[in-house]
Design a protein around this motif. Structure first.
Motif, PDB file in Angstrom:
ATOM      1  N   ASP A 364      94.285  14.107 -16.074  1.00 48.38           N
ATOM      2  CA  ASP A 364      94.276  14.762 -14.768  1.00 48.38           C
ATOM      3  C   ASP A 364      94.595  16.239 -14.939  1.00 48.38           C
ATOM      4  O   ASP A 364      95.484  16.607 -15.728  1.00 48.38           O
ATOM      5  CB  ASP A 364      95.292  14.116 -13.834  1.00 48.38           C
ATOM      6  CG  ASP A 364      94.764  12.851 -13.178  1.00 48.38           C
ATOM      7  OD1 ASP A 364      94.059  12.976 -12.165  1.00 48.38           O
ATOM      8  OD2 ASP A 364      95.035  11.747 -13.692  1.00 48.38           O
ATOM      9  N   PHE A 365      93.886  17.071 -14.179  1.00 50.04           N
ATOM     10  CA  PHE A 365      94.102  18.509 -14.228  1.00 50.04           C
ATOM     11  C   PHE A 365      94.753  18.958 -12.923  1.00 50.04           C
ATOM     12  O   PHE A 365      94.279  18.602 -11.828  1.00 50.04           O
ATOM     13  CB  PHE A 365      92.778  19.248 -14.435  1.00 50.04           C
ATOM     14  CG  PHE A 365      92.200  19.051 -15.806  1.00 50.04           C
ATOM     15  CD1 PHE A 365      92.423  19.985 -16.815  1.00 50.04           C
ATOM     16  CD2 PHE A 365      91.435  17.925 -16.103  1.00 50.04           C
ATOM     17  CE1 PHE A 365      91.898  19.807 -18.078  1.00 50.04           C
ATOM     18  CE2 PHE A 365      90.903  17.737 -17.362  1.00 50.04           C
ATOM     19  CZ  PHE A 365      91.139  18.686 -18.358  1.00 50.04           C
ATOM     20  N   TYR A 366      95.832  19.746 -13.037  1.00 48.35           N
ATOM     21  CA  TYR A 366      96.588  20.205 -11.878  1.00 48.35           C
ATOM     22  C   TYR A 366      96.525  21.729 -11.759  1.00 48.35           C
ATOM     23  O   TYR A 366      96.323  22.433 -12.761  1.00 48.35           O
ATOM     24  CB  TYR A 366      98.048  19.759 -11.982  1.00 48.35           C
ATOM     25  CG  TYR A 366      98.213  18.259 -12.084  1.00 48.35           C
ATOM     26  CD1 TYR A 366      97.954  17.437 -10.995  1.00 48.35           C
ATOM     27  CD2 TYR A 366      98.610  17.667 -13.283  1.00 48.35           C
ATOM     28  CE1 TYR A 366      98.102  16.062 -11.084  1.00 48.35           C
ATOM     29  CE2 TYR A 366      98.762  16.284 -13.381  1.00 48.35           C
ATOM     30  CZ  TYR A 366      98.502  15.488 -12.278  1.00 48.35           C
ATOM     31  OH  TYR A 366      98.630  14.131 -12.375  1.00 48.35           O
ATOM     32  N   GLY A 367      96.706  22.182 -10.513  1.00 48.54           N
ATOM     33  CA  GLY A 367      96.701  23.614 -10.235  1.00 48.54           C
ATOM     34  C   GLY A 367      97.978  24.060  -9.568  1.00 48.54           C
ATOM     35  O   GLY A 367      98.973  23.316  -9.488  1.00 48.54           O
ATOM     36  N   SER A 368      97.956  25.260  -9.036  1.00 51.81           N
ATOM     37  CA  SER A 368      99.166  25.853  -8.440  1.00 51.81           C
ATOM     38  C   SER A 368      99.581  25.155  -7.151  1.00 51.81           C
ATOM     39  O   SER A 368     100.746  25.234  -6.750  1.00 51.81           O
ATOM     40  CB  SER A 368      98.920  27.342  -8.159  1.00 51.81           C
ATOM     41  OG  SER A 368      97.787  27.499  -7.307  1.00 51.81           O
ATOM     42  N   LYS A 369      98.668  24.438  -6.486  1.00 50.94           N
ATOM     43  CA  LYS A 369      99.002  23.756  -5.240  1.00 50.94           C
ATOM     44  C   LYS A 369      99.691  22.413  -5.461  1.00 50.94           C
ATOM     45  O   LYS A 369     100.185  21.814  -4.504  1.00 50.94           O
ATOM     46  CB  LYS A 369      97.743  23.560  -4.400  1.00 50.94           C
ATOM     47  CG  LYS A 369      97.128  24.863  -3.907  1.00 50.94           C
ATOM     48  CD  LYS A 369      95.936  24.593  -3.003  1.00 50.94           C
ATOM     49  CE  LYS A 369      95.332  25.886  -2.492  1.00 50.94           C
ATOM     50  NZ  LYS A 369      94.175  25.647  -1.602  1.00 50.94           N
ATOM     51  N   SER A 375     100.960  23.180 -13.909  1.00 54.72           N
ATOM     52  CA  SER A 375      99.536  23.497 -13.963  1.00 54.72           C
ATOM     53  C   SER A 375      98.978  23.182 -15.351  1.00 54.72           C
ATOM     54  O   SER A 375      99.622  23.422 -16.364  1.00 54.72           O
ATOM     55  CB  SER A 375      99.305  24.977 -13.632  1.00 54.72           C
ATOM     56  OG  SER A 375      99.722  25.265 -12.311  1.00 54.72           O
ATOM     57  N   GLY A 376      97.775  22.612 -15.353  1.00 51.64           N
ATOM     58  CA  GLY A 376      97.147  22.272 -16.619  1.00 51.64           C
ATOM     59  C   GLY A 376      96.858  20.792 -16.725  1.00 51.64           C
ATOM     60  O   GLY A 376      97.024  20.030 -15.758  1.00 51.64           O
ATOM     61  N   PRO A 377      96.444  20.320 -17.892  1.00 56.56           N
ATOM     62  CA  PRO A 377      96.086  18.912 -18.065  1.00 56.56           C
ATOM     63  C   PRO A 377      97.300  18.030 -18.338  1.00 56.56           C
ATOM     64  O   PRO A 377      98.310  18.476 -18.882  1.00 56.56           O
ATOM     65  CB  PRO A 377      95.150  18.944 -19.275  1.00 56.56           C
ATOM     66  CG  PRO A 377      95.642  20.106 -20.077  1.00 56.56           C
ATOM     67  CD  PRO A 377      96.127  21.134 -19.085  1.00 56.56           C
ATOM     68  N   GLU A 378      97.206  16.760 -17.966  1.00 49.49           N
ATOM     69  CA  GLU A 378      98.210  15.752 -18.281  1.00 49.49           C
ATOM     70  C   GLU A 378      97.507  14.422 -18.535  1.00 49.49           C
ATOM     71  O   GLU A 378      96.637  14.007 -17.765  1.00 49.49           O
ATOM     72  CB  GLU A 378      99.205  15.571 -17.141  1.00 49.49           C
ATOM     73  CG  GLU A 378     100.280  14.530 -17.470  1.00 49.49           C
ATOM     74  CD  GLU A 378     101.143  14.161 -16.273  1.00 49.49           C
ATOM     75  OE1 GLU A 378     102.330  13.867 -16.477  1.00 49.49           O
ATOM     76  OE2 GLU A 378     100.611  14.144 -15.150  1.00 49.49           O
ATOM     77  N   ILE A 379      97.872  13.756 -19.627  1.00 48.08           N
ATOM     78  CA  ILE A 379      97.341  12.418 -19.902  1.00 48.08           C
ATOM     79  C   ILE A 379      98.108  11.430 -19.026  1.00 48.08           C
ATOM     80  O   ILE A 379      99.278  11.158 -19.253  1.00 48.08           O
ATOM     81  CB  ILE A 379      97.487  12.055 -21.384  1.00 48.08           C
ATOM     82  CG1 ILE A 379      96.690  13.037 -22.256  1.00 48.08           C
ATOM     83  CG2 ILE A 379      97.005  10.635 -21.641  1.00 48.08           C
ATOM     84  CD1 ILE A 379      96.830  12.782 -23.740  1.00 48.08           C
ATOM     85  N   THR A 380      97.444  10.910 -18.003  1.00 49.99           N
ATOM     86  CA  THR A 380      98.109   9.996 -17.068  1.00 49.99           C
ATOM     87  C   THR A 380      97.935   8.533 -17.475  1.00 49.99           C
ATOM     88  O   THR A 380      98.713   7.683 -17.052  1.00 49.99           O
ATOM     89  CB  THR A 380      97.557  10.196 -15.649  1.00 49.99           C
ATOM     90  OG1 THR A 380      96.129  10.208 -15.694  1.00 49.99           O
ATOM     91  CG2 THR A 380      98.047  11.510 -15.074  1.00 49.99           C
ATOM     92  N   GLN A 381      96.934   8.239 -18.276  1.00 46.22           N
ATOM     93  CA  GLN A 381      96.766   6.867 -18.748  1.00 46.22           C
ATOM     94  C   GLN A 381      96.011   6.886 -20.068  1.00 46.22           C
ATOM     95  O   GLN A 381      95.040   7.621 -20.238  1.00 46.22           O
ATOM     96  CB  GLN A 381      96.003   6.019 -17.728  1.00 46.22           C
ATOM     97  CG  GLN A 381      95.822   4.564 -18.145  1.00 46.22           C
ATOM     98  CD  GLN A 381      95.342   3.684 -17.007  1.00 46.22           C
ATOM     99  OE1 GLN A 381      95.875   3.709 -15.911  1.00 46.22           O
ATOM    100  NE2 GLN A 381      94.315   2.899 -17.256  1.00 46.22           N
ATOM    101  N   ALA A 382      96.468   6.068 -21.011  1.00 50.90           N
ATOM    102  CA  ALA A 382      95.803   5.968 -22.308  1.00 50.90           C
ATOM    103  C   ALA A 382      96.009   4.564 -22.857  1.00 50.90           C
ATOM    104  O   ALA A 382      97.110   4.021 -22.774  1.00 50.90           O
ATOM    105  CB  ALA A 382      96.337   7.008 -23.283  1.00 50.90           C
ATOM    106  N   ILE A 383      94.967   3.996 -23.408  1.00 52.62           N
ATOM    107  CA  ILE A 383      95.026   2.694 -24.078  1.00 52.62           C
ATOM    108  C   ILE A 383      94.221   2.810 -25.363  1.00 52.62           C
ATOM    109  O   ILE A 383      93.019   3.105 -25.320  1.00 52.62           O
ATOM    110  CB  ILE A 383      94.463   1.559 -23.210  1.00 52.62           C
ATOM    111  CG1 ILE A 383      95.240   1.428 -21.897  1.00 52.62           C
ATOM    112  CG2 ILE A 383      94.497   0.237 -23.962  1.00 52.62           C
ATOM    113  CD1 ILE A 383      94.693   0.381 -20.960  1.00 52.62           C
ATOM    114  N   TYR A 384      94.865   2.588 -26.498  1.00 53.79           N
ATOM    115  CA  TYR A 384      94.200   2.636 -27.797  1.00 53.79           C
ATOM    116  C   TYR A 384      94.463   1.323 -28.525  1.00 53.79           C
ATOM    117  O   TYR A 384      95.595   0.840 -28.562  1.00 53.79           O
ATOM    118  CB  TYR A 384      94.703   3.806 -28.641  1.00 53.79           C
ATOM    119  CG  TYR A 384      94.633   5.144 -27.940  1.00 53.79           C
ATOM    120  CD1 TYR A 384      93.443   5.603 -27.386  1.00 53.79           C
ATOM    121  CD2 TYR A 384      95.769   5.946 -27.819  1.00 53.79           C
ATOM    122  CE1 TYR A 384      93.380   6.819 -26.732  1.00 53.79           C
ATOM    123  CE2 TYR A 384      95.709   7.169 -27.172  1.00 53.79           C
ATOM    124  CZ  TYR A 384      94.512   7.601 -26.632  1.00 53.79           C
ATOM    125  OH  TYR A 384      94.450   8.801 -25.984  1.00 53.79           O
TER     126      TYR A 384
END
Length: 570
Positions: A364-369, A375-384
């Motif tokens: 997910d990418f976030y902004g100033s709002k 602000s910036g990218p965050e790995i919200t879910q990962a399955i390996y």
């Protein structure tokens, strides 16, 4: 040392050597022949939609559409499903009970006719000095049509033409079901009832244009009775799918679907009320786009004011699709305001032999709002998942990561701002199994996890006996333990299942002791017993019956549940 910690630590130390032996001996098993069918071991890769799963077996492993599948969750019992779509090295399963909770990694087995794995017997070659066999005199020609237009190098069926979808007769298939559950609890003499009735309908070529019409709906009624309080009654009619799709065949590589449906290219983007277009390129790559509104994720699945635009591309190394990489972007607006910017990537590597890898990452990418996320990218879910399966055992390493995504759309229960910023869950695990002898199967799993409040680990080891009491039975004995900062538990479970000519019996018993730190001595320790029994009856006409009883005892409280499911496939 406290009693609960002592019990948990003792169980962990007792199980660790057993689990290490299983993981060390784990080497691949694929299938096991039992009577009139062959058992093909499989694992759940991901849950793509309620009641629909992706598993790590496909056409090259012997699976075909319509094969029955049995899943064995940790909580006991057996979930039954059917293969509805097959790729080269994966398949999609639909559960009979679409409301059942199932997690990635759950093991299961498919019932496959043994004829698919049999090769024609080769005759013993003649000795070089042996006399050639005496052939009988030629008789009358067997085939009247000599197919004289055939020439060397041509396909044997060069003149045979496949029937185009629009020329096939309309075909109706699907199922209707009725599910009833009732639970009584000793606390306040409360009882809860739930009634579910639904249908999954599929009509092929309904308008003589080669398309497919699909309709899924369910009626839910719930009732809660608490003495000396007002009863709670609620009923809903939920339309889960109504769509028409055309194309996506050998004659038409492009496919378009309109209505309400689960997006096919990347199911992670969810159900949409809109339209989706996709195509298959000559080099086996696929790509597509979708536009529509996301339904409200509530009991009624009502239309909502959440616009979604998505696109995806899948690269395949070759037409076998053993190695593929998929990437997709979804942009949403809530009430006209920009909301989610989501990128999903998936990597799949499934060779014929060797190690397989499946990976899925949500960014997910976030902004100033966005107030609670930087602000910036965050790995919200990962399955390996990295695994290897073979004839004598299997081993899998898995990592999972979860975070709350900050959204204007209400996808979850109300989440406090502090939870958005700090709540997390990470887990790494290893599981394995090996066939010690023809009549014994060892299995085990070890995991470490960490969340916003505590960190801990879990461990389990068990042994399974196929055909211990009857040729078509399975008996499993498993011990388990969990240790964390605030809780410690340990126990064991016994599972027994047997098949007969009409269906299947399942019995499950689990005993566990739990310790909660930070509570008074009167409530910090408790022992829990759980007993479950079920009966499944299958018929050639497609009418199936499932009945189960589940009892739970802990401290001075008790709960009893009964369930009945009737299903007619057509």
């Amino acid at each position: 040392m406290k009693q609960g910690q002592h019990i948990g630590g003792w169980v962990l130390r007792a199980l660790a050597p057993c689990l290490l032996a299983v993981l060390a001996a784990a080497a691949p098993q694929e299938r096991e022949s039992e009577g009139e069918w062959t058992s093909l071991a499989l694992r759940v890769l991901e849950v793509s939609a309620p009641g629909e799963l992706e598993v790590d077996r496909g056409e090259l492993d012997g699976l075909a559409v319509g094969d029955p599948v049995l899943l064995f969750p940790r909580s006991g019992g057996t979930l039954r499903g059917t293969v509805i779509n097959v790729d080269t090295r994966s398949a999609r399963i639909r559960l009979e009970d679409e409301g059942a909770a199932i997690a990635a990694g759950v093991r299961g087995e498919a019932r496959v006719p043994p004829e698919r794995f049999r090769r024609e017997e080769q005759t013993e070659p003649l000795h070089p000095n042996a006399d050639p066999p005496v052939l009988p005199p030629p008789s009358e020609p067997r085939w009247e049509n000599r197919d004289e237009s055939w020439r060397k190098g041509m396909p044997l069926l060069h003149r045979a033409r496949a029937v185009r979808p629009e020329r096939r007769a309309p075909r109706v298939s699907g199922r209707g079901y009725l599910i009833f559950d009732r639970t009584w609890t000793s606390e306040d003499s409360r009882n809860d009832s739930q009634l579910r009735a639904g249908t999954n309908l599929r009509i092929e070529n309904p308008f003589r244009r080669g398309g497919t019409l699909r309709f899924d709906a369910e009626y839910d009624a719930r009732s809660t009775v608490v003495p000396d309080a007002a009863n709670e009654d609620d009923s809903t009619l939920r339309f889960e799918r109504l769509s028409y799709a055309i194309g996506g065949t050998r004659f038409q590589p492009s496919r378009i679907e309109a209505g309400r449906f689960l997006q096919r290219g990347l199911p992670e983007f969810g159900v949409v009320d809109g339209v989706q277009w996709e195509t298959r390129r000559a080099n086996a790559d696929r790509w597509g786009v979708s536009l529509g509104y996301l339904p409200e994720l509530d009991a009624r699945f009502r239309p909502a004011d959440d616009l979604s635009v998505a696109a995806w591309y899948r690269w395949n190394a070759d037409p076998s699709e053993r190695f593929s990489v998929t990437a997709g972007l979804q942009k949403t607006w809530h009430g006209g305001s920009p909301d989610r910017d989501l990128v999903v990537t998936k990597v799949r590597y499934v060779p014929v032999n060797g190690w397989s890898f499946h990976g899925s990452t949500w960014v997910d990418f976030y902004g100033s709002k966005d107030r609670n996320k930087a602000s910036g990218p965050e790995i919200t879910q990962a399955i390996y998942s990295l695994s290897r399966q073979g004839n004598d055992g299997g081993i899998e390493f898995r990592f999972r990561r979860l975070r709350f995504a900050e959204l204007l759309r209400n996808e979850l229960l109300p989440v406090e701002p502090g939870q958005l910023a700090r709540d997390r869950y990470d887990r790494v695990s290893a599981r394995g199994w090996t066939r010690a002898r023809k009549d014994r199967r060892l299995h085990g799993e070890v995991g470490l996890w960490d969340d916003e409040d505590e960190a801990g680990g879990d461990l389990e080891a068990g042994i399974e006996f196929p055909g211990l009491f009857t040729p078509r039975s399975r008996t499993d004995l498993t011990a388990f333990a969990t240790s964390g900062r605030f809780t410690t538990s340990g126990g064991g479970r016994v599972t027994y299942s047997v098949e007969d000519e009409e269906g299947r019996y399942d019995l499950f018993y689990e005993w566990s002791v739990h310790r909660a730190d930070g509570f008074s001595s009167a409530v910090d320790d408790f022992v829990q017993h759980r007993l479950r029994g079920s009966r499944s009856i299958y018929s050639l006409s497609g009418f199936d019956v499932y009945f189960d009883v589940d009892a739970l005892l802990y401290d001075d409280e008790a709960a009893l549940s009964i369930g009945l499911r009737l299903e007619q496939s057509y």
